[in-house]
Design a protein around this motif. Structure first.
Motif, PDB file in Angstrom:
ATOM      1  N   GLU A   1      12.679  -0.444  11.815  1.00 59.48           N
ATOM      2  CA  GLU A   1      13.759   0.458  12.261  1.00 59.48           C
ATOM      3  C   GLU A   1      13.649   1.801  11.548  1.00 59.48           C
ATOM      4  OE1 GLU A   1      16.143   0.179  14.558  1.00 59.48           O
ATOM      5  OE2 GLU A   1      16.367  -1.945  14.948  1.00 59.48           O
ATOM      6  N   SER A   2      12.440   2.325  11.437  1.00 58.80           N
ATOM      7  CA  SER A   2      12.226   3.594  10.744  1.00 58.80           C
ATOM      8  C   SER A   2      12.778   4.779  11.537  1.00 58.80           C
ATOM      9  CB  SER A   2      10.733   3.810  10.472  1.00 58.80           C
ATOM     10  OG  SER A   2      10.020   3.909  11.691  1.00 58.80           O
ATOM     11  N   HIS A   3      12.877   4.628  12.844  1.00 57.85           N
ATOM     12  CA  HIS A   3      13.396   5.666  13.751  1.00 57.85           C
ATOM     13  C   HIS A   3      12.565   6.954  13.686  1.00 57.85           C
ATOM     14  CE1 HIS A   3      17.606   3.788  14.346  1.00 57.85           C
ATOM     15  NE2 HIS A   3      16.759   2.882  13.915  1.00 57.85           N
ATOM     16  N   LEU A   4      11.324   6.850  13.247  1.00 54.06           N
ATOM     17  CA  LEU A   4      10.472   8.034  13.181  1.00 54.06           C
ATOM     18  C   LEU A   4       9.966   8.398  14.566  1.00 54.06           C
ATOM     19  CD1 LEU A   4       8.389   7.212   9.991  1.00 54.06           C
ATOM     20  CD2 LEU A   4      10.364   8.728  10.199  1.00 54.06           C
ATOM     21  N   ARG A   5       9.782   9.690  14.754  1.00 56.03           N
ATOM     22  CA  ARG A   5       9.226  10.227  15.998  1.00 56.03           C
ATOM     23  C   ARG A   5       7.952  10.988  15.657  1.00 56.03           C
ATOM     24  NH1 ARG A   5      14.151  12.243  15.338  1.00 56.03           N
ATOM     25  NH2 ARG A   5      13.244  14.328  15.148  1.00 56.03           N
ATOM     26  N   ILE A   6       7.168  11.257  16.669  1.00 51.77           N
ATOM     27  CA  ILE A   6       5.892  11.940  16.470  1.00 51.77           C
ATOM     28  C   ILE A   6       6.075  13.325  15.855  1.00 51.77           C
ATOM     29  CG2 ILE A   6       5.719  12.970  18.762  1.00 51.77           C
ATOM     30  CD1 ILE A   6       2.712  12.033  18.629  1.00 51.77           C
ATOM     31  N   ASP A   7       7.238  13.956  16.069  1.00 52.09           N
ATOM     32  CA  ASP A   7       7.462  15.299  15.537  1.00 52.09           C
ATOM     33  C   ASP A   7       7.909  15.303  14.070  1.00 52.09           C
ATOM     34  OD1 ASP A   7       9.907  14.173  16.447  1.00 52.09           O
ATOM     35  OD2 ASP A   7      10.849  16.143  16.488  1.00 52.09           O
ATOM     36  N   ILE A   8       8.086  14.143  13.458  1.00 54.22           N
ATOM     37  CA  ILE A   8       8.413  14.065  12.033  1.00 54.22           C
ATOM     38  C   ILE A   8       7.091  14.000  11.269  1.00 54.22           C
ATOM     39  CG2 ILE A   8       9.515  12.713  10.223  1.00 54.22           C
ATOM     40  CD1 ILE A   8      11.560  11.801  12.349  1.00 54.22           C
ATOM     41  N   LEU A   9       6.858  15.011  10.469  1.00 56.94           N
ATOM     42  CA  LEU A   9       5.579  15.156   9.777  1.00 56.94           C
ATOM     43  C   LEU A   9       5.455  14.238   8.569  1.00 56.94           C
ATOM     44  CD1 LEU A   9       5.457  19.058   9.808  1.00 56.94           C
ATOM     45  CD2 LEU A   9       4.413  17.480  11.454  1.00 56.94           C
ATOM     46  N   GLU A  10       4.206  13.927   8.213  1.00 50.74           N
ATOM     47  CA  GLU A  10       3.935  13.109   7.031  1.00 50.74           C
ATOM     48  C   GLU A  10       4.555  13.732   5.778  1.00 50.74           C
ATOM     49  OE1 GLU A  10       2.281  10.071   6.872  1.00 50.74           O
ATOM     50  OE2 GLU A  10       2.213  10.141   9.057  1.00 50.74           O
TER      51      GLU A  10
ATOM     52  N   GLU B   1       3.585   8.797  -5.004  1.00 52.74           N
ATOM     53  CA  GLU B   1       2.871   7.633  -5.534  1.00 52.74           C
ATOM     54  C   GLU B   1       2.388   6.656  -4.459  1.00 52.74           C
ATOM     55  OE1 GLU B   1       3.223   6.239  -9.109  1.00 52.74           O
ATOM     56  OE2 GLU B   1       4.060   8.068  -9.923  1.00 52.74           O
ATOM     57  N   PHE B   2       2.708   6.935  -3.182  1.00 46.55           N
ATOM     58  CA  PHE B   2       2.408   5.988  -2.111  1.00 46.55           C
ATOM     59  C   PHE B   2       1.745   6.661  -0.916  1.00 46.55           C
ATOM     60  CE2 PHE B   2       5.707   4.017  -4.572  1.00 46.55           C
ATOM     61  CZ  PHE B   2       5.421   2.669  -4.527  1.00 46.55           C
ATOM     62  N   GLN B   3       0.896   5.900  -0.235  1.00 49.50           N
ATOM     63  CA  GLN B   3       0.281   6.307   1.023  1.00 49.50           C
ATOM     64  C   GLN B   3       1.084   5.674   2.157  1.00 49.50           C
ATOM     65  OE1 GLN B   3      -2.490   8.250   1.867  1.00 49.50           O
ATOM     66  NE2 GLN B   3      -1.799   7.847   3.951  1.00 49.50           N
ATOM     67  N   ALA B   4       1.426   6.446   3.178  1.00 47.06           N
ATOM     68  CA  ALA B   4       2.223   5.936   4.302  1.00 47.06           C
ATOM     69  C   ALA B   4       1.338   5.572   5.491  1.00 47.06           C
ATOM     70  CB  ALA B   4       3.249   6.974   4.723  1.00 47.06           C
ATOM     71  N   TYR B   5       1.661   4.452   6.107  1.00 44.68           N
ATOM     72  CA  TYR B   5       1.043   4.011   7.356  1.00 44.68           C
ATOM     73  C   TYR B   5       2.206   3.761   8.306  1.00 44.68           C
ATOM     74  CZ  TYR B   5      -2.858   3.054   4.218  1.00 44.68           C
ATOM     75  OH  TYR B   5      -3.849   3.162   3.285  1.00 44.68           O
TER      76      TYR B   5
ATOM     77  N   LYS C   1      15.232   3.968  18.892  1.00 48.63           N
ATOM     78  CA  LYS C   1      15.247   3.110  17.709  1.00 48.63           C
ATOM     79  C   LYS C   1      13.919   2.404  17.558  1.00 48.63           C
ATOM     80  CE  LYS C   1      20.186   2.474  17.829  1.00 48.63           C
ATOM     81  NZ  LYS C   1      21.288   1.537  17.823  1.00 48.63           N
ATOM     82  N   GLY C   2      13.760   1.720  16.431  1.00 50.59           N
ATOM     83  CA  GLY C   2      12.551   0.953  16.191  1.00 50.59           C
ATOM     84  C   GLY C   2      11.573   1.697  15.309  1.00 50.59           C
ATOM     85  N   GLY C   3      10.333   1.279  15.357  1.00 50.08           N
ATOM     86  CA  GLY C   3       9.288   1.869  14.530  1.00 50.08           C
ATOM     87  C   GLY C   3       9.139   1.147  13.211  1.00 50.08           C
ATOM     88  N   VAL C   4       7.939   1.257  12.636  1.00 48.64           N
ATOM     89  CA  VAL C   4       7.679   0.673  11.322  1.00 48.64           C
ATOM     90  C   VAL C   4       6.928   1.678  10.459  1.00 48.64           C
ATOM     91  CG1 VAL C   4       7.630  -1.715  12.153  1.00 48.64           C
ATOM     92  CG2 VAL C   4       5.510  -0.455  12.016  1.00 48.64           C
ATOM     93  N   ILE C   5       7.135   1.548   9.157  1.00 49.41           N
ATOM     94  CA  ILE C   5       6.372   2.335   8.193  1.00 49.41           C
ATOM     95  C   ILE C   5       6.091   1.443   6.991  1.00 49.41           C
ATOM     96  CG2 ILE C   5       8.435   3.355   7.124  1.00 49.41           C
ATOM     97  CD1 ILE C   5       6.654   5.939   6.773  1.00 49.41           C
ATOM     98  N   VAL C   6       4.871   1.534   6.496  1.00 51.22           N
ATOM     99  CA  VAL C   6       4.469   0.770   5.320  1.00 51.22           C
ATOM    100  C   VAL C   6       3.930   1.766   4.306  1.00 51.22           C
ATOM    101  CG1 VAL C   6       2.963  -1.036   4.415  1.00 51.22           C
ATOM    102  CG2 VAL C   6       3.858  -1.227   6.745  1.00 51.22           C
ATOM    103  N   TYR C   7       4.491   1.720   3.109  1.00 47.06           N
ATOM    104  CA  TYR C   7       4.017   2.538   1.996  1.00 47.06           C
ATOM    105  C   TYR C   7       3.216   1.628   1.069  1.00 47.06           C
ATOM    106  CZ  TYR C   7       7.504   6.111   3.277  1.00 47.06           C
ATOM    107  OH  TYR C   7       8.254   7.069   3.929  1.00 47.06           O
ATOM    108  N   VAL C   8       2.001   2.058   0.723  1.00 47.66           N
ATOM    109  CA  VAL C   8       1.140   1.306  -0.185  1.00 47.66           C
ATOM    110  C   VAL C   8       0.868   2.188  -1.400  1.00 47.66           C
ATOM    111  CG1 VAL C   8      -1.117   0.197  -0.479  1.00 47.66           C
ATOM    112  CG2 VAL C   8       0.067   0.057   1.722  1.00 47.66           C
ATOM    113  N   LYS C   9       1.018   1.622  -2.580  1.00 48.31           N
ATOM    114  CA  LYS C   9       0.791   2.382  -3.815  1.00 48.31           C
ATOM    115  C   LYS C   9      -0.610   2.987  -3.785  1.00 48.31           C
ATOM    116  CE  LYS C   9       2.262   2.331  -8.477  1.00 48.31           C
ATOM    117  NZ  LYS C   9       2.965   1.636  -9.497  1.00 48.31           N
ATOM    118  N   ARG C  10      -0.702   4.233  -4.149  1.00 53.53           N
ATOM    119  CA  ARG C  10      -1.964   4.983  -4.013  1.00 53.53           C
ATOM    120  C   ARG C  10      -3.147   4.354  -4.740  1.00 53.53           C
ATOM    121  NH1 ARG C  10      -1.629   9.243  -0.847  1.00 53.53           N
ATOM    122  NH2 ARG C  10       0.368  10.313  -0.693  1.00 53.53           N
ATOM    123  N   ASP C  11      -2.926   3.692  -5.865  1.00 56.15           N
ATOM    124  CA  ASP C  11      -4.059   3.113  -6.593  1.00 56.15           C
ATOM    125  C   ASP C  11      -4.718   1.967  -5.837  1.00 56.15           C
ATOM    126  OD1 ASP C  11      -1.887   1.427  -7.070  1.00 56.15           O
ATOM    127  OD2 ASP C  11      -2.410   1.056  -9.153  1.00 56.15           O
TER     128      ASP C  11
END
Length: 109
Positions: A24-33, A40-44, A54-64
């Motif tokens: 439920e990230s609610h992100l759209r294509i026009d929302i920039l990285e 400290e994290f990389q977003a996918y 509504k909807g969408g997913v985002i996963v943050y992974v620690k950069r190391d």
């Protein structure tokens, strides 16, 4: 939105989180990285299809460990969104799927 991202990053650092997976990230294509990024994290992310609010997913992974992370699947088919990652250094699969409550089982399969 930036305030929420900063708060989430603070909590992740305090708890020494390696991965943060959100639906439920609610992100759209026009929302920039840059608007949702964490130092400290990389977003996918997999955003909802055009016209869906509504909807969408985002996963943050620690950069190391993000350098050793491979995207297996990522996207939206206008019914569900998914991000599937593999962290080779610790042989970890991260699967994040958003299936809306109105999604029928046949559509999900």
């Amino acid at each position: 939105m930036k305030h929420k991202v900063e708060m989430l990053e603070e909590i992740a650092i305090e708890t020494n989180a390696m991965v943060i997976a959100l639906t439920e990230s609610h992100l759209r294509i026009d929302i920039l990285e840059a608007e949702i990024g964490m130092v400290e994290f990389q977003a996918y992310r997999a955003d909802r299809s055009e016209g869906k609010k509504k909807g969408g997913v985002i996963v943050y992974v620690k950069r190391d460990i993000a350098a050793r992370t491979r995207v297996i699947s990522c996207g939206s088919n206008s019914v569900v969104e998914n991000v599937v990652l593999h962290v080779s250094s610790i042989n970890l699969a991260i699967v994040t799927i958003y299936r809306p409550p109105t999604c029928k089982l046949a559509e999900f399969k």
